[in-house]
Scaffold this motif. Structure first.
Motif, PDB file in Angstrom:
ATOM      1  N   TRP A  90       2.056   4.679 -11.239  1.00 37.49           N
ATOM      2  CA  TRP A  90       1.446   3.539 -10.729  1.00 37.49           C
ATOM      3  C   TRP A  90       2.280   2.273 -10.316  1.00 37.49           C
ATOM      4  N   GLU A  91       3.002   1.943 -11.624  1.00 33.22           N
ATOM      5  CA  GLU A  91       3.686   0.611 -11.272  1.00 33.22           C
ATOM      6  C   GLU A  91       4.979   0.752 -10.209  1.00 33.22           C
ATOM      7  N   THR A  92       5.533   2.277 -10.143  1.00 29.71           N
ATOM      8  CA  THR A  92       6.371   2.294  -8.841  1.00 29.71           C
ATOM      9  C   THR A  92       5.799   2.193  -7.805  1.00 29.71           C
ATOM     10  N   ALA A  93       4.488   2.711  -7.613  1.00 29.43           N
ATOM     11  CA  ALA A  93       3.677   2.655  -6.263  1.00 29.43           C
ATOM     12  C   ALA A  93       3.619   1.030  -5.858  1.00 29.43           C
ATOM     13  N   CYS A  94       3.112   0.061  -7.018  1.00 26.94           N
ATOM     14  CA  CYS A  94       2.742  -1.203  -6.620  1.00 26.94           C
ATOM     15  C   CYS A  94       4.286  -2.056  -6.525  1.00 26.94           C
ATOM     16  N   SER A 118       4.847   3.207   3.474  1.00 32.94           N
ATOM     17  CA  SER A 118       4.316   2.699   2.467  1.00 32.94           C
ATOM     18  C   SER A 118       2.783   3.358   1.865  1.00 32.94           C
ATOM     19  N   VAL A 119       2.292   3.832   2.994  1.00 32.65           N
ATOM     20  CA  VAL A 119       0.810   4.477   2.738  1.00 32.65           C
ATOM     21  C   VAL A 119       1.008   5.675   2.128  1.00 32.65           C
ATOM     22  N   ILE A 120       1.789   6.363   2.534  1.00 34.43           N
ATOM     23  CA  ILE A 120       2.216   7.681   2.229  1.00 34.43           C
ATOM     24  C   ILE A 120       2.718   7.664   0.935  1.00 34.43           C
ATOM     25  N   PHE A 121       3.918   6.942   0.644  1.00 28.61           N
ATOM     26  CA  PHE A 121       4.544   6.758  -0.658  1.00 28.61           C
ATOM     27  C   PHE A 121       3.456   6.402  -1.825  1.00 28.61           C
ATOM     28  N   SER A 122       3.335   5.068  -1.427  1.00 24.77           N
ATOM     29  CA  SER A 122       2.303   4.272  -2.562  1.00 24.77           C
ATOM     30  C   SER A 122       1.038   5.035  -2.624  1.00 24.77           C
ATOM     31  N   GLY A 123       0.460   5.583  -1.264  1.00 22.22           N
ATOM     32  CA  GLY A 123      -0.934   6.238  -1.703  1.00 22.22           C
ATOM     33  C   GLY A 123      -0.867   7.437  -2.316  1.00 22.22           C
ATOM     34  N   SER A 124       0.297   8.245  -2.135  1.00 23.93           N
ATOM     35  CA  SER A 124       0.328   9.635  -3.030  1.00 23.93           C
ATOM     36  C   SER A 124       0.461   9.279  -4.288  1.00 23.93           C
ATOM     37  N   LEU A 125       1.358   8.346  -4.829  1.00 18.16           N
ATOM     38  CA  LEU A 125       1.627   7.892  -6.206  1.00 18.16           C
ATOM     39  C   LEU A 125       0.136   7.526  -6.885  1.00 18.16           C
ATOM     40  N   TYR A 126      -0.328   6.553  -6.206  1.00 20.51           N
ATOM     41  CA  TYR A 126      -1.856   6.178  -6.760  1.00 20.51           C
ATOM     42  C   TYR A 126      -2.595   7.314  -7.064  1.00 20.51           C
ATOM     43  N   ILE A 127      -2.879   8.203  -6.071  1.00 18.33           N
ATOM     44  CA  ILE A 127      -3.675   9.350  -6.079  1.00 18.33           C
ATOM     45  C   ILE A 127      -3.472  10.242  -7.361  1.00 18.33           C
ATOM     46  N   LEU A 128      -1.851  10.440  -7.219  1.00 21.74           N
ATOM     47  CA  LEU A 128      -1.268  11.397  -8.380  1.00 21.74           C
ATOM     48  C   LEU A 128      -1.706  10.911  -9.687  1.00 21.74           C
ATOM     49  N   LYS A 143       0.511  18.387  -7.283  1.00 21.61           N
ATOM     50  CA  LYS A 143       1.087  18.886  -5.727  1.00 21.61           C
ATOM     51  C   LYS A 143       1.125  17.639  -4.731  1.00 21.61           C
ATOM     52  N   LEU A 144       0.605  16.545  -4.979  1.00 18.09           N
ATOM     53  CA  LEU A 144       0.727  15.238  -4.093  1.00 18.09           C
ATOM     54  C   LEU A 144       2.091  14.819  -4.385  1.00 18.09           C
ATOM     55  N   GLY A 145       2.877  15.226  -5.307  1.00 19.84           N
ATOM     56  CA  GLY A 145       4.011  14.717  -5.584  1.00 19.84           C
ATOM     57  C   GLY A 145       5.054  15.323  -4.389  1.00 19.84           C
ATOM     58  N   ALA A 146       4.591  16.313  -3.712  1.00 20.68           N
ATOM     59  CA  ALA A 146       5.599  16.900  -2.562  1.00 20.68           C
ATOM     60  C   ALA A 146       5.372  16.037  -1.244  1.00 20.68           C
ATOM     61  N   ILE A 147       4.035  15.148  -1.441  1.00 19.59           N
ATOM     62  CA  ILE A 147       4.107  14.280  -0.060  1.00 19.59           C
ATOM     63  C   ILE A 147       4.730  12.993  -0.313  1.00 19.59           C
ATOM     64  N   THR A 148       5.088  12.483  -1.360  1.00 18.90           N
ATOM     65  CA  THR A 148       5.684  11.275  -1.613  1.00 18.90           C
ATOM     66  C   THR A 148       6.932  11.109  -1.053  1.00 18.90           C
TER      67      THR A 148
END
Length: 121
Positions: A39-43, A80-90, A97-102
């Motif tokens: 979460w912190e990394t995504a922010c 940013s939407v894909i990277f941070s968004g996938s980390l937020y959801i993860l 499996k969302l880690g594959a999108i990051t």
């Protein structure tokens, strides 16, 4: 390009809001520490690229429209939407499996910075 600056400012707002939300409301809700770290990394990355979008918008305003700077804007935003968004959801769901999108988001962010470098050169 005013749009780049507006997107950057909006992303900076979200980064600060989500950072505060994660630090306070979600503090004890993460299943494992690694999800809090994600979460912190995504922010952090969202804020870096929010500032990058503002920079890109200012560059476009200064040097004029450029295909490379426009590409940088969209790569930075979508990345940013894909990277941070996938980390937020993860972080919230634990769905690994969302880690594959990051990395797709990360590659778009890298492409954005390459576009900025080439445009400036």
């Amino acid at each position: 390009m005013k749009l780049a600056i507006l997107l950057g400012a909006a992303m900076a707002f979200v980064a600060v809001a989500f950072g505060a939300f994660g630090a306070h409301a979600l503090k004890d809700k993460f299943k494992e520490q690694k999800y809090a770290d994600n979460w912190e990394t995504a922010c952090r990355y969202l804020m870096y690229h929010a500032l990058g979008l503002i920079l890109t918008g200012l560059l476009i305003h200064t040097v004029g429209e450029s295909g490379l700077l426009t590409a940088a804007t969209w790569c930075m935003f979508l990345g940013s939407v894909i990277f941070s968004g996938s980390l937020y959801i993860l972080s919230l769901t634990g769905i690994r499996k969302l880690g594959a999108i990051t990395p797709i988001g990360g590659l778009l962010q890298l492409a954005a910075w390459i576009c900025v470098i080439i445009a400036v050169i």
